[in-house]
Enzyme design. Structure first.
Site, short mmCIF file in Angstrom:
data_model
loop_
_atom_site.label_atom_id
_atom_site.label_comp_id
_atom_site.label_asym_id
_atom_site.label_seq_id
_atom_site.Cartn_x
_atom_site.Cartn_y
_atom_site.Cartn_z
N TYR A 57 52.83 31.01 9.41
CA TYR A 57 53.76 30.87 10.52
C TYR A 57 54.06 29.41 10.84
CZ TYR A 57 52.33 35.72 11.50
OH TYR A 57 52.04 37.06 11.41
N HIS A 118 45.80 37.21 4.68
CA HIS A 118 47.12 37.63 5.16
C HIS A 118 47.75 38.72 4.31
CE1 HIS A 118 50.72 35.95 7.65
NE2 HIS A 118 50.76 37.25 7.58
#
Length: 269
Positions: A57, A118
């Site tokens: 992010y 992730h």
């Protein structure tokens, strides 16, 4: 707030806030980082203490900055971050260490409450290597719990067979149209907490109409009905909103209970 106890004994708030467009120009995922902490600080003022970020992010530092600016003790917060399933982060043990240290530095903290892989990739041996390094950080108390994201039942099962510390969380896509019930059931049956990312995304107009009709009975919005349903399934939710009112509504889930008939209807959406 209600909590679930993870397998390392720490408690996770069952409602958190996603952050993948926070601190970015025009709230775009790939937008330039502008270090704007206002929305996170607004969420903190409303009562949010659980925030979800990731190296991918690019805004871990924004989350860390907001925590400092809040004036609250670090122990008040539950912070999740994630190491990417990309070769530069899993090519060897040193790469994994560098990823963890990158997150710690960006968040400006000496520990992270929950750290996830992730995404999975097609090499179970490499995934196991990453996991062993993450386990070493749990043993040091630097990572309080570890887990995965987007792992199928087969991938999660393979990891559990090669782990000393069982994944605490599997963060998965779950929303109307793609509840991923099979994945949720597998997690619950193996005492891994399922957590829904994007729980309010990709909701069709037809589904919103049905959910709104259910919500009218309780004085709740279609979004609150979705989140309550997820909690009833044993799923932790991390909705995201840039809007003060909706941030507030996303926390107001503990003053109503869906009927079995409502849950049956929602399950079919």
């Amino acid at each position: 707030m209600e909590y679930v106890t993870l397998n390392t004994g720490i408690q996770l708030p069952v409602i958190g806030s996603g952050t993948n467009t926070f601190g970015k120009v025009d709230h775009q995922y790939m937008g330039e980082i502008n270090d704007d902490t206002s929305e996170i600080l607004d969420a903190i003022a409303l009562g949010y203490r659980h925030f979800d970020t990731a190296i991918m992010y690019r805004n871990e530092r924004v989350v860390g900055k907001a925590l400092k600016e809040s004036g609250l003790d670090r122990k008040e917060f539950f912070i999740t971050s994630k190491i990417p399933g990309e070769e530069q982060y899993y090519r060897d043990e040193q790469a994994v260490h560098e990823g963890v240290q990158q997150s710690l530095a960006a968040l400006d903290t000496d520990y992270i409450d929950l750290y996830l892989i992730h995404h999975p990739w097609d090499n179970n041996d490499q995934i196991a290597l990453v996991w062993r390094v993450l386990e070493s950080y749990v043993e040091k108390g630097i990572l309080k719990a570890i887990g995965v994201s987007n792992f199928s039942p087969e991938q999660l099962d393979a990891l559990m067979k090669h782990s000393t510390i069982k994944p605490a969380i599997n963060q998965i896509e779950s929303h109307p149209g793609k509840w991923n019930q099979e994945w949720i059931d597998f997690c619950l049956n193996h005492h891994v907490v399922p957590e829904a990312w994007g729980p309010l995304t990709r909701v069709s107009d037809e589904a919103k109409h049905t959910l709104s009709m259910i919500g009218d009975y309780y004085g709740k919005t279609w979004a609150q009905v979705i989140l309550r349903y997820q909690l009833d399934q044993g799923v932790v939710v991390i909705p995201k909103s840039h809007h003060h009112g909706r941030q507030k509504q996303n926390l107001e889930l503990f003053d109503f209970e869906l009927t079995p008939k409502d849950r049956e209807t929602i399950a079919t959406l």
